[in-house]
Design a protein around this motif. Structure first.
Motif, mmCIF file in Angstrom:
data_model
loop_
_atom_site.group_PDB
_atom_site.id
_atom_site.type_symbol
_atom_site.label_atom_id
_atom_site.label_comp_id
_atom_site.label_asym_id
_atom_site.label_seq_id
_atom_site.Cartn_x
_atom_site.Cartn_y
_atom_site.Cartn_z
ATOM 1 N N ALA A 1 0.832 -1.202 0.000
ATOM 2 C CA ALA A 1 0.000 0.000 0.000
ATOM 3 C C ALA A 1 0.866 1.252 0.000
ATOM 4 C CB ALA A 1 -0.923 -0.019 1.214
ATOM 5 N N LEU A 2 1.893 1.254 0.827
ATOM 6 C CA LEU A 2 2.761 2.432 0.915
ATOM 7 C C LEU A 2 3.451 2.719 -0.421
ATOM 8 C CD1 LEU A 2 4.399 2.059 4.439
ATOM 9 C CD2 LEU A 2 3.157 4.054 3.599
ATOM 10 N N PHE A 3 3.947 1.671 -1.061
ATOM 11 C CA PHE A 3 4.649 1.898 -2.327
ATOM 12 C C PHE A 3 3.690 2.358 -3.419
ATOM 13 C CE2 PHE A 3 8.378 -0.585 -0.783
ATOM 14 C CZ PHE A 3 9.315 0.390 -1.048
ATOM 15 N N LEU A 4 2.478 1.818 -3.415
ATOM 16 C CA LEU A 4 1.516 2.281 -4.412
ATOM 17 C C LEU A 4 1.165 3.751 -4.153
ATOM 18 C CD1 LEU A 4 -0.841 -0.803 -4.809
ATOM 19 C CD2 LEU A 4 1.087 -0.115 -6.221
ATOM 20 N N LEU A 5 1.054 4.115 -2.877
ATOM 21 C CA LEU A 5 0.797 5.520 -2.548
ATOM 22 C C LEU A 5 1.946 6.402 -3.035
ATOM 23 C CD1 LEU A 5 -0.687 5.146 1.021
ATOM 24 C CD2 LEU A 5 -1.799 6.295 -0.895
ATOM 25 N N ALA A 6 3.174 5.946 -2.790
ATOM 26 C CA ALA A 6 4.324 6.716 -3.247
ATOM 27 C C ALA A 6 4.276 6.867 -4.763
ATOM 28 C CB ALA A 6 5.614 6.024 -2.815
ATOM 29 N N GLY A 7 3.860 5.791 -5.447
ATOM 30 C CA GLY A 7 3.755 5.858 -6.899
ATOM 31 C C GLY A 7 2.734 6.887 -7.340
ATOM 32 N N SER A 8 1.587 6.930 -6.662
ATOM 33 C CA SER A 8 0.561 7.912 -7.001
ATOM 34 C C SER A 8 1.080 9.322 -6.796
ATOM 35 C CB SER A 8 -0.669 7.701 -6.127
ATOM 36 O OG SER A 8 -1.226 6.455 -6.398
ATOM 37 N N LEU A 9 1.816 9.506 -5.728
ATOM 38 C CA LEU A 9 2.369 10.832 -5.436
ATOM 39 C C LEU A 9 3.335 11.258 -6.543
ATOM 40 C CD1 LEU A 9 2.287 12.927 -3.109
ATOM 41 C CD2 LEU A 9 4.438 11.954 -2.325
ATOM 42 N N HIS A 10 4.180 10.308 -6.952
ATOM 43 C CA HIS A 10 5.164 10.611 -7.986
ATOM 44 C C HIS A 10 4.480 10.925 -9.304
ATOM 45 C CE1 HIS A 10 8.464 9.846 -10.876
ATOM 46 N NE2 HIS A 10 9.208 10.333 -9.916
ATOM 47 N N GLU A 11 3.417 10.187 -9.566
ATOM 48 C CA GLU A 11 2.631 10.412 -10.780
ATOM 49 C C GLU A 11 2.200 11.869 -10.884
ATOM 50 O OE1 GLU A 11 0.618 8.844 -14.130
ATOM 51 O OE2 GLU A 11 2.143 7.997 -12.827
ATOM 52 N N ARG A 12 1.857 12.441 -9.739
ATOM 53 C CA ARG A 12 1.327 13.812 -9.730
ATOM 54 C C ARG A 12 2.415 14.856 -9.572
ATOM 55 N NH1 ARG A 12 -2.053 10.161 -8.213
ATOM 56 N NH2 ARG A 12 -4.292 10.416 -8.427
ATOM 57 N N GLY A 13 3.360 14.597 -8.692
ATOM 58 C CA GLY A 13 4.352 15.623 -8.396
ATOM 59 C C GLY A 13 5.697 15.406 -9.076
ATOM 60 N N HIS A 14 5.893 14.215 -9.692
ATOM 61 C CA HIS A 14 7.133 13.879 -10.387
ATOM 62 C C HIS A 14 8.357 13.951 -9.501
ATOM 63 C CE1 HIS A 14 5.342 13.555 -14.415
ATOM 64 N NE2 HIS A 14 4.480 14.386 -13.887
ATOM 65 N N THR A 15 8.177 13.824 -8.209
ATOM 66 C CA THR A 15 9.345 13.707 -7.338
ATOM 67 C C THR A 15 8.937 12.950 -6.086
ATOM 68 O OG1 THR A 15 10.967 14.867 -6.005
ATOM 69 C CG2 THR A 15 8.875 15.994 -6.349
ATOM 70 N N TYR A 16 9.928 12.268 -5.510
ATOM 71 C CA TYR A 16 9.682 11.580 -4.238
ATOM 72 C C TYR A 16 10.178 12.407 -3.068
ATOM 73 C CZ TYR A 16 8.813 7.298 -6.928
ATOM 74 O OH TYR A 16 8.307 6.361 -7.786
ATOM 75 N N ASP A 17 10.677 13.597 -3.365
ATOM 76 C CA ASP A 17 11.268 14.412 -2.307
ATOM 77 C C ASP A 17 10.160 14.930 -1.388
ATOM 78 O OD1 ASP A 17 12.782 15.923 -0.714
ATOM 79 O OD2 ASP A 17 13.421 17.354 -2.238
ATOM 80 N N MET A 18 10.205 14.483 -0.125
ATOM 81 C CA MET A 18 9.113 14.826 0.788
ATOM 82 C C MET A 18 9.059 16.319 1.082
ATOM 83 S SD MET A 18 8.881 11.708 3.492
ATOM 84 C CE MET A 18 10.605 11.362 3.723
ATOM 85 N N THR A 19 10.220 16.982 1.008
ATOM 86 C CA THR A 19 10.232 18.411 1.326
ATOM 87 C C THR A 19 9.529 19.220 0.243
ATOM 88 O OG1 THR A 19 12.393 18.549 0.282
ATOM 89 C CG2 THR A 19 12.358 18.316 2.677
#
Lengths: 501, 469
Positions: free
Chosen positions: A350-368
């Protein structure tokens, strides 16, 4: 029945080869989803027919008789939960993939192949069959990372992943050969070796065998210090790949310990159980501390996997150290470790899929780069919060049940290690709260190119369904643990008896 | 001792079929117009098929010795079968290269004669026959190396010939020494003679013979010609030279060590184990930096011989040693031919030239993956099963260190095979470096067929191992 479960995805993959690539994501992902659902149905049938003890649904055919290798499948309480986990996570990933992917045909074919080998690994009762699925999982995952990651770093990460885990697999093969040759007559059959218990005396031969098998499984698990392949592989893989890698492929390592290392090498396991405990505790702390230092969301999740797998090893190691008369504690530790495998699979996927969705939208994994997502994308924020709390082991979620059992079981035998490991829970709590604070609260902030703000929509229904289902299951297992424990416990008791003989 | 020597020529149908195929082919070829010389290839394939059928029949009979020097046992039958299947594949592979070529007949005839030599090596149980077979397996291949007559081929042929001449002289010197020590040339008599003769001379003689056979097998210390020949000749020729002679040479070495030289007189297990270790390591290390796929495959074959020699190091000490050797040889032959066939089909000699192969020709790219991961030893390919049994036999024989080294080497080898696989699945390069795709139907078909065969042999290996075990 088991053969059908294992090879169904492969058959669908072969059939899909005939479908032209331009058919689009929907066609391929739907076929994948359908396969997963059928597979789940079949597994439900197996679940209801599982015998109270021993292996159920056994299939055995001669394969390479002169080398003592047979095609031997079967399930028990240790393998069935992981088989079910495989089907669930793959099906959720299929739903998630419905939203679209690059070059869907190859993608879905590879995942169907991975699904087949993962299912196969968890029901294999022959060392060579186990090894075959183990190795093929590496090959297919290599192509997932190299083909659907991004650019040169992905190819490098894929190469690292392949080299590391392949080295592990060969160490495993060496160990298997040593094990097989110890049998009289030499055989790769797991139940036969369990029965013969050829290395009951332990000794140098047993130690060498355990070392080879231990290294092989530790790399895949991954256990400190064999974990360095994991963060780059996770960071560069596509979201679906990361989810499968963490949820299923890592379990191949820990499952190997309960299926092979412990019952087949009981004396050596008892002798070196402290090593497993120590490496487990170091992995717990190391994983948590390094995760705490990450600003990259995906890397952070990757390191928490090392942390969570550390608990499993703590439990299994403790099971080897617990004195013969304290059967209760040993069963707690082993059942907890198995529970942790399932629980971590659901939550981390679940966490990795969430991270993927976030990247899809923001194009970065940088939490800041993110802030205030709770107001901008409430669905994402809600699910992320649930997943984070589940992952840090809050009561009410499956992770709590698992960790509680491991700690309760291990405390008597290895009190210091257990207490140290408990601090790992605190660290994970800190890091997830920190991540949530950064990303979900505060002022709304999403990465965008200067001048052109990117649309930043909330999770769509497919993502919601896929991730939600995994988290609902994690919650159900947290509230009604007996569902799973009833299956695991008899097998854990048998394993305990095998380890102490 | 049985004084009546079995001299029934019908026991040698596979060998005779190849010889007849070669001789008739040579005669017919001289009278056949160039564009119809494919008939010679068909004739050769027919000879192989007859040979295979005869081998299948012969394999049902008990072990026998013909003409006092040639053994008909499992090892010989397996050698025959492997050589003949490999020859069939090679005849198909060379289709695009030789069809309509001025020297098409010569190519086919030389391949057949080389195959015959390899086969005789496998069955030889006499030092003199061993040397004769050595020559027969060498001389046609020298000519074959120079077959293309252009580019680097003459240089490769010359290098091959010089190395071979040296190896031949070494072998014959070794044979002489062994004969001098043992007073006989038949393997059984040699074994008796060596046991009572001077051990030192026998050791020197054996080492000299081993060096010669190492040349045929492309193993250390006589390996240096391999990459040059692999890279200097057309892929079809390179495939022949890196596949056919190895089969006979390794079986011959196994037989020599197992039956003619007692291990308590000469410590050959250690010698062979060291050769195996050095072969696999050196082949792998040298393959790392290659940018030419043919040189890479050349070095890869050197490392493969290293794994094969492991089975020889435990000859007679592990029951699985001989089946392991024979199975691995079969797996290696098929997989190696598949890899060379891919190169022949793409017509690309560099790693960069294979960039984006998957986008142009997915089945061929998958065949490449099967071949290369097969050479690594990934299940469920045949070489994996070969490695499994070889490793098992070697551990059983007490050489765990050698298996550990082989494991490390296998991982190292993965690195350079992946250097080839990864770009093949990457994006095609910019237009100016995009390779020309040529229709090379025969090579492509052979690549697909051999790759499929490698998978099939891996999955159905139980049956095969049972028959050779």
């Amino acid at each position: 029945m088991l053969s059908l479960i294992v090879f169904l995805p492969a058959l669908v993959a072969v059939a899909l080869c005939a479908v032209p690539a331009r058919a689009g994501t929907t066609v391929f992902a739907s076929a994948w989803l359908g396969t997963g659902l059928v597979q789940l149905g079949l597994i439900a049938g197996v679940w209801s027919g599982l015998p109270a003890s021993g292996y159920g649904f056994v299939e055995r055919y001669a394969w390479i008789p002169s080398a003592g290798v047979s095609y031997h499948l079967g399930v028990d309480g240790l393998s069935l939960p992981l088989l079910a986990l495989t089907a669930i996570v793959f099906t959720a990933t299929a739903v998630y993939t419905l939203r679209g992917t690059d070059r869907p045909k190859g993608f879905v074919l590879l995942f169907l192949a991975l699904q087949a080998v993962s299912a196969g690994l968890f029901v294999a009762l022959d060392l060579i069959l186990f090894f075959l699925f183990f190795d093929l999982s590496i090959v297919f995952m290599y192509f997932v990372i190299a083909g659907w990651g991004t650019g040169a770093p992905a190819r490098r990460a894929a190469l690292t992943f392949f080299l590391y885990t392949f080295l592990g697999s060969l160490a495993l093969l060496l160990g298997f050969i040593l094990l097989a040759l110890a049998g009289a007559p030499p055989t790769f059959d797991i139940p036969a070796l369990v029965e013969q218990n050829p290395l009951a005396g332990g000794g140098g031969y047993g130690a060498l065998t355990l070392l080879a098998i231990g290294i092989g499984l530790a790399v895949k698990t991954p256990l400190f210090p064999f974990h360095t392949w994991l963060p780059p592989a996770h960071t560069e893989a596509p979201a679906a790949g990361s989810a499968i890698l963490a949820a299923i492929l890592l379990k191949m390592g820990t499952y190997g310990f309960v299926r092979i290392a412990m019952p087949l090498l009981p004396a050596s396991w008892r002798q070196f159980a402290l090593v497993a405990v120590i490496l487990g505790v170091i992995s717990v702390l190391w994983g948590a501390l390094v995760a705490l230092a990450q600003t990259d969301l995906k890397r952070m999740i990757a390191y928490t996997s090392i942390n969570h797998m550390g608990y499993v090893l703590l439990g299994l190691g403790a099971a080897g150290l617990i004195t013969a008369d304290d059967e209760q504690a040993r069963q707690l530790a082993t059942a907890g470790a198995t529970y942790q495998m399932v629980s971590h699979g659901l939550i981390t996927a679940a966490l990795f899929l969430l991270a993927g969705s976030l990247h899809e939208r923001g194009h970065t994994y940088d939490m800041t780069a993110y802030g205030g997502l709770a107001t901008r994308t409430p669905r994402f924020a809600g699910l992320f919060a649930v997943a984070a709390f589940a992952s840090l082991g809050l009561p009410g979620f499956s992770g709590f049940i698992a960790e509680f059992q491991i700690f309760a079981g291990a405390l008597g035998a290895v009190p210091v290690a257990t207490v140290v490991a408990v601090t790992g829970v605190l660290l994970t709590a800190a890091l997830f709260l920190l991540a949530m604070g950064r990303m979900l609260s505060g002022e709304v902030r999403v990465p965008d190119t200067p001048g052109t703000p990117r649309p930043f929509p909330d999770l769509d229904v497919r993502e919601l369904l896929a991730i939600g289902a995994l988290l609902v299951l994690a919650t159900v297992l947290g509230l009604l643990p007996r569902v799973l424990l009833d299956v695991i416990e008899p097998a854990a008791r048998t394993l305990g008896e095998l380890v102490t003989r | 001792m049985d004084m009546t020597i079995n001299s029934d020529p019908s026991a040698l149908i596979p060998e005779i079929a190849l010889l007849l195929g070669a001789v008739t082919g040579l005669l017919l070829g001289a009278w056949t117009p160039r564009r119809r010389q494919w008939t010679i290839r068909v004739l050769a394939a027919l000879a192989c098929t007859v040979g295979l059928a005869a081998t299948a029949v012969a394999a049902t009979r008990p072990v026998d010795v013909v003409f006092g020097t040639y053994v008909l046992d499992t090892a010989t039958h397996a050698t025959r079968a492997i050589v003949l299947v490999a020859t069939l594949l090679l005849l198909a592979l060379c289709g695009d290269t030789v069809a309509g070529h001025r020297r098409e007949t010569e190519f086919v005839v030389l391949v057949q004669l080389g195959a015959l030599g390899s086969m005789l090596l496998g069955g030889a149980a006499d030092l003199i026959l061993l040397f004769a077979a050595f020559l027969l397996a060498s001389v046609p291949l020298y000519a074959l190396a120079g077959w293309a007559k252009q580019g680097t081929a003459p240089e490769a042929a010359l290098k091959y010939y010089l190395a071979g001449a040296l190896a031949g002289v070494t072998t014959v010197a070794g044979v002489t020494l062994l004969f001098g020590t043992a007073g006989a040339t038949g393997y059984d008599a040699v074994a008796d003679g060596i046991a009572s003769g001077p051990g030192g001379a026998a050791a020197v003689g054996l080492i000299a013979v081993l060096v010669g056979l190492a040349f045929k097998a492309g193993a250390v210390p006589a390996h240096f010609w391999v990459p040059d020949v692999a890279d200097g000749t057309p892929p079809a020729v390179a495939a022949v030279i890196t596949t056919l002679p190895k089969i006979g040479a390794l079986v011959a070495t196994y037989r020599l060590l197992d039956t003619a030289v007692p291990a308590d007189v000469v410590d050959w297990p250690l010698i062979v184990a060291i050769l195996a270790a050095v072969s696999m390591t050196l082949g792998n290390l040298a393959a790392f930096a290659q940018t030419s796929v043919l040189r890479l495959l050349g070095y890869s074959t050197i490392s493969q011989v290293g794994y094969l020699l492991m089975a020889l190091a435990v000859a007679g000490r592990a029951p699985l040693a001989q089946p392991a050797l024979l199975f691995y040889l079969a797996a290696y032959a098929i997989t190696n031919i598949a890899a060379f066939a891919v190169v022949a089909a793409t017509g690309q000699r560099t790693l960069a030239g294979h960039r984006g192969l998957f986008h142009r020709d997915p089945p061929l790219a998958i065949a490449l993956v099967v071949a290369l991961l097969g050479l690594v030893g990934t299940p469920p390919t045949a070489v994996f099963l070969g490695k499994l049994v070889v490793f098992t036999a070697t551990v059983d024989g007490g050489l765990v260190w050698l298996v550990a080294l082989a494991v490390v080497n296998t991982v190292a080898s993965l690195f350079y095979y992946l250097r080839w696989i990864a770009p093949a699945f990457g994006e095609p390069g910019p237009d100016h470096e995009r390779p020309v795709t040529r229709a090379r139907g025969w090579a492509r078909g052979t690549a697909l067929g051999a790759a499929a065969l490698s998978l099939l042999l891996g999955l159905g290996g139980g049956v095969v191992l049972n028959t050779v075990g």
